[in-house]
Write an enzyme that holds these catalytic residues in place. Structure first.
Site, PDB file in Angstrom:
ATOM      1  N   ILE A 187     -47.103   2.170  65.920  1.00 53.17           N
ATOM      2  CA  ILE A 187     -46.912   3.499  66.491  1.00 53.17           C
ATOM      3  C   ILE A 187     -45.755   3.509  67.492  1.00 53.17           C
ATOM      4  O   ILE A 187     -45.295   4.564  67.903  1.00 53.17           O
ATOM      5  CB  ILE A 187     -48.200   4.025  67.160  1.00 53.17           C
ATOM      6  CG1 ILE A 187     -48.108   5.538  67.410  1.00 53.17           C
ATOM      7  CG2 ILE A 187     -48.499   3.269  68.458  1.00 53.17           C
ATOM      8  CD1 ILE A 187     -49.389   6.186  67.881  1.00 53.17           C
ATOM      9  N   GLY A 188     -45.265   2.307  67.849  1.00 51.79           N
ATOM     10  CA  GLY A 188     -44.149   2.235  68.772  1.00 51.79           C
ATOM     11  C   GLY A 188     -43.340   0.964  68.593  1.00 51.79           C
ATOM     12  O   GLY A 188     -42.504   0.621  69.426  1.00 51.79           O
ATOM     13  N   GLY A 189     -43.614   0.266  67.481  1.00 55.59           N
ATOM     14  CA  GLY A 189     -42.927  -0.995  67.204  1.00 55.59           C
ATOM     15  C   GLY A 189     -43.858  -2.127  66.857  1.00 55.59           C
ATOM     16  O   GLY A 189     -43.457  -3.285  66.765  1.00 55.59           O
ATOM     17  N   SER A 190     -45.120  -1.816  66.596  1.00 58.28           N
ATOM     18  CA  SER A 190     -46.169  -2.840  66.577  1.00 58.28           C
ATOM     19  C   SER A 190     -46.194  -3.772  65.378  1.00 58.28           C
ATOM     20  O   SER A 190     -46.866  -4.798  65.427  1.00 58.28           O
ATOM     21  CB  SER A 190     -47.540  -2.177  66.734  1.00 58.28           C
ATOM     22  OG  SER A 190     -47.671  -1.629  68.018  1.00 58.28           O
ATOM     23  N   LYS A 209     -54.994  -7.288  60.946  1.00 51.97           N
ATOM     24  CA  LYS A 209     -55.044  -6.952  62.365  1.00 51.97           C
ATOM     25  C   LYS A 209     -56.437  -6.407  62.678  1.00 51.97           C
ATOM     26  O   LYS A 209     -57.048  -5.710  61.855  1.00 51.97           O
ATOM     27  CB  LYS A 209     -53.980  -5.897  62.657  1.00 51.97           C
ATOM     28  CG  LYS A 209     -53.819  -5.525  64.119  1.00 51.97           C
ATOM     29  CD  LYS A 209     -52.701  -4.481  64.246  1.00 51.97           C
ATOM     30  CE  LYS A 209     -52.402  -4.130  65.684  1.00 51.97           C
ATOM     31  NZ  LYS A 209     -51.302  -3.129  65.783  1.00 51.97           N
ATOM     32  N   SER A 258     -48.056  -4.637  68.968  1.00 51.93           N
ATOM     33  CA  SER A 258     -49.446  -4.979  69.128  1.00 51.93           C
ATOM     34  C   SER A 258     -50.009  -5.836  67.991  1.00 51.93           C
ATOM     35  O   SER A 258     -51.112  -6.379  68.125  1.00 51.93           O
ATOM     36  CB  SER A 258     -50.288  -3.702  69.258  1.00 51.93           C
ATOM     37  OG  SER A 258     -50.202  -2.908  68.099  1.00 51.93           O
ATOM     38  N   LEU A 299     -53.840  -1.373  72.342  1.00 49.64           N
ATOM     39  CA  LEU A 299     -52.816  -1.399  71.288  1.00 49.64           C
ATOM     40  C   LEU A 299     -51.427  -1.051  71.803  1.00 49.64           C
ATOM     41  O   LEU A 299     -50.437  -1.435  71.200  1.00 49.64           O
ATOM     42  CB  LEU A 299     -53.148  -0.434  70.128  1.00 49.64           C
ATOM     43  CG  LEU A 299     -54.385  -0.712  69.295  1.00 49.64           C
ATOM     44  CD1 LEU A 299     -54.508   0.339  68.202  1.00 49.64           C
ATOM     45  CD2 LEU A 299     -54.337  -2.095  68.675  1.00 49.64           C
TER      46      LEU A 299
END
Length: 570
Positions: free
Chosen positions: A237-240, A132, A216, A190
């Site tokens: 950090i939230g599902g990336s 990434k 992301s 992101l």
């Protein structure tokens, strides 16, 4: 054309320019790709030789075994994946950086080492690994989707350090024998469940171009869906890493943040570490996740990054779970079954029919294998989402705007309201939210513990949606609580592919009455014809620092689902 638009156009051209002329597709090919619904499988294979297709069809473990035995050379493996990644980018717009020349130079070195020593450099010897575009590779840009960092490394301000920084995990991958060859697309900031930025535009879903590849780590998901990589490094950090895995029909591992190194990895608002981003992994196989996680931990990353907990890979944990089942993953006599919680809905936004069907497939399969499933109704996830989002926005988007201001580029339309510049959160509110997050985490832990009250056995893991939909229609990702709640607690999670949306089976439930406005928007966005063929994945969730446990459980669940499918087809 403005300054930033010119810079972005030049960057797009330079990335394409790094593809060797012999690997470039014709205008006719590109036009055909734009009109195809599904770019995976035979469509992309037509641009490669039979040998290339044989190599790129293998899993990460199969490739490392073939390289270790000398059946393939590192150069031919690297060449095949570079060619496939080149085709993937041309039809799928999934790469930010291409450095095939460095990859082939590295592969030549590995082949020379193997010829001289008759052994491999490490467990990832010759394996192409995609990254990434947050990870720093020497001599290569890290833009993280910002125009202002073209020609540099995001976060590096002193000219003497430009292109000289290397993320710790990149150093570790190289020490294990990996070949690095490209960096994948991601969204501006992101903090978005799709993949769009002002440099390359949008990356869509290769399985169904009506839909998003997620975010992301969306470029990673898209590249792997197209066979251009078997193993990649992302962040979450939230599902990336979980969202792109579910949306693209692949696997992912989200570790607890302090398990692997984030040192010298670019990030949004890096000073916010109450709820840290974590480096995670995506792969076309579950064994690929196991391979890279074991490898990274074998380098003892805690010696170089004080944020990493000194915890080697715990093989005994995996073996304990695998010892409970036979070769068909049926429960052995006298052994304790898995006890899984099933989380059908968070009560705020109801999952679409394909997701519910995917969850049912998992439940049926594990029950048939002799394991138990119980209803899971933890503290409301909307509390976790609200607290988690408050930390992602705590700086009032000042970090984001500092990067935008380098070139004068605007926020993409999807994010203009979300990340409008504001006053940062005050310290007292920050502390109050921290306490509320800790309170939620404690309440969730208490709920988990009470799962042993009925039979003396605590729930091993939870099966739950990744999102309330399969790979989403662009612009219609309204609810991210299914992944964000897990980040609030820093739990370990593996995503597994289960099925695909089917317009003939996953019909609209006309009787459903939405509970709120967000639920209504999500429910009305479901169109069986548009979603047809979209991958459906679910996440398996364990507690903090239980990566080995959730990998072991995932092996059992995946095998059970495959066994159930095979039995049904007979």
């Amino acid at each position: 054309m403005s300054f930033w638009e010119t810079r972005a156009a030049e960057k797009r051209a330079s990335v394409l320019g790094n593809i060797p002329p012999a690997w470039r597709l014709t205008a006719e090919d590109l036009q055909k790709a734009r009109t195809e619904r599904d770019l995976t499988g035979q469509f992309i294979r037509q641009f490669l030789t039979d040998r290339d297709n044989i190599i790129t069809a293998k899993t990460s473990v199969e490739l490392t075994e073939s390289l270790r035995r000398g059946n393939f050379t590192a150069v031919e493996v690297a060449t095949a994946f570079c060619k496939r990644a080149a085709a993937a980018h041309q039809i799928g717009n999934c790469l930010h950086e291409i450095f095939f020349d460095k990859a082939l130079e590295r592969a030549n070195y590995l082949d020379a080492y193997f010829a001289e020593h008759q052994t491999v450099v490490g467990p990832l010897h010759g394996l192409p690994i995609s990254l990434k575009d947050q990870l720093h590779v020497k001599g290569v840009d890290t833009t993280m989707g910002y125009v202002g960092w073209i020609g540099s490394n995001l976060g590096v301000t002193h000219p003497s350090q430009v292109h000289k920084l290397e993320s710790q995990i990149v150093t570790e991958l190289l020490s294990l024998g990996a070949v690095l060859y490209c960096k994948t697309s991601l969204p501006q900031t992101l903090l978005f469940g799709e993949t769009k930025n002002n440099i390359i535009g949008q990356t869509l879903n290769p399985h169904n171009q009506n839909l998003s590849c997620g975010g992301s780590s969306g470029g990673e998901g898209a590249l792997q869906a197209l066979g251009g990589s078997t193993l990649g490094v992302g962040s979450d950090i939230g599902g990336s890493v979980r969202i792109p895995a579910a949306f693209n029909g692949i696997f992912s591992l989200k570790p607890t943040p302090e398990r692997v190194s984030y040192r010298d990895v670019a990030n949004t608002n890096p000073g916010q570490n109450t709820y840290r981003s974590t480096v995670g992994f995506l792969s076309t196989s579950l064994d690929g996740l196991d391979l890279i996680f074991r490898g990274i931990l074998s380098t003892e990353p805690w010696l170089r990054d004080p944020a990493v907990v000194p915890m080697p890979f715990r093989q005994s944990v995996v073996e304990e779970y695998m010892s409970r089942v036979d070769q068909t993953v049926a429960l052995k006599e006298s052994k304790r079954p898995l006890k899984l919680g099933i989380f059908w809905t968070d009560g705020v936004v109801q999952p679409h029919p394909p997701i519910t069907r995917g969850l049912k497939k998992v439940v049926t399969a594990v029950k048939q294998a002799g394991h138990s499933v119980v209803e899971w109704k933890p503290p409301l996830q909307k509390t976790a989402k609200r607290v988690h989002v408050s930390f992602l926005k705590a700086d009032g988007a000042h970090d984001i705007h500092s990067h935008l201001n380098l070139s004068g580029e605007p926020l993409i339309p999807d994010l203009r309201e979300t990340f409008k510049l504001k006053q940062p959160m005050g310290l007292l509110e920050y502390q109050e939210n921290t306490l509320e997050g800790l309170s939620y985490e404690a309440a969730y832990s208490d709920y988990w513990n009470q799962s042993a009250n009925d039979d003396g056995q605590i729930v091993d893991a939870v099966v739950m949606p990744v999102a309330p939909h399969a790979a989403v229609i662009p612009g219609k990702f309204y609810h991210t609580a299914y992944t964000e709640a897990i980040n609030l607690m820093n739990y370990s999670a593996v995503v597994i592919p289960v099925t695909k949306a089917n317009k003939d089976i996953d019909v609209i439930d006309r009787s459903y009455c939405p509970k709120n406005e967000t639920d209504r928007l999500n429910w009305e966005a479901y169109n069986p014809d548009i979603y047809d063929g979209a991958p459906v994945g679910v996440q398996l969730v364990a507690r903090k620092f239980e990566e080995e446990k959730i990998l072991g459980i995932a092996k059992i669940v995946v095998a059970a689902v495959e066994e159930a499918k095979a039995s049904k087809e007979q």
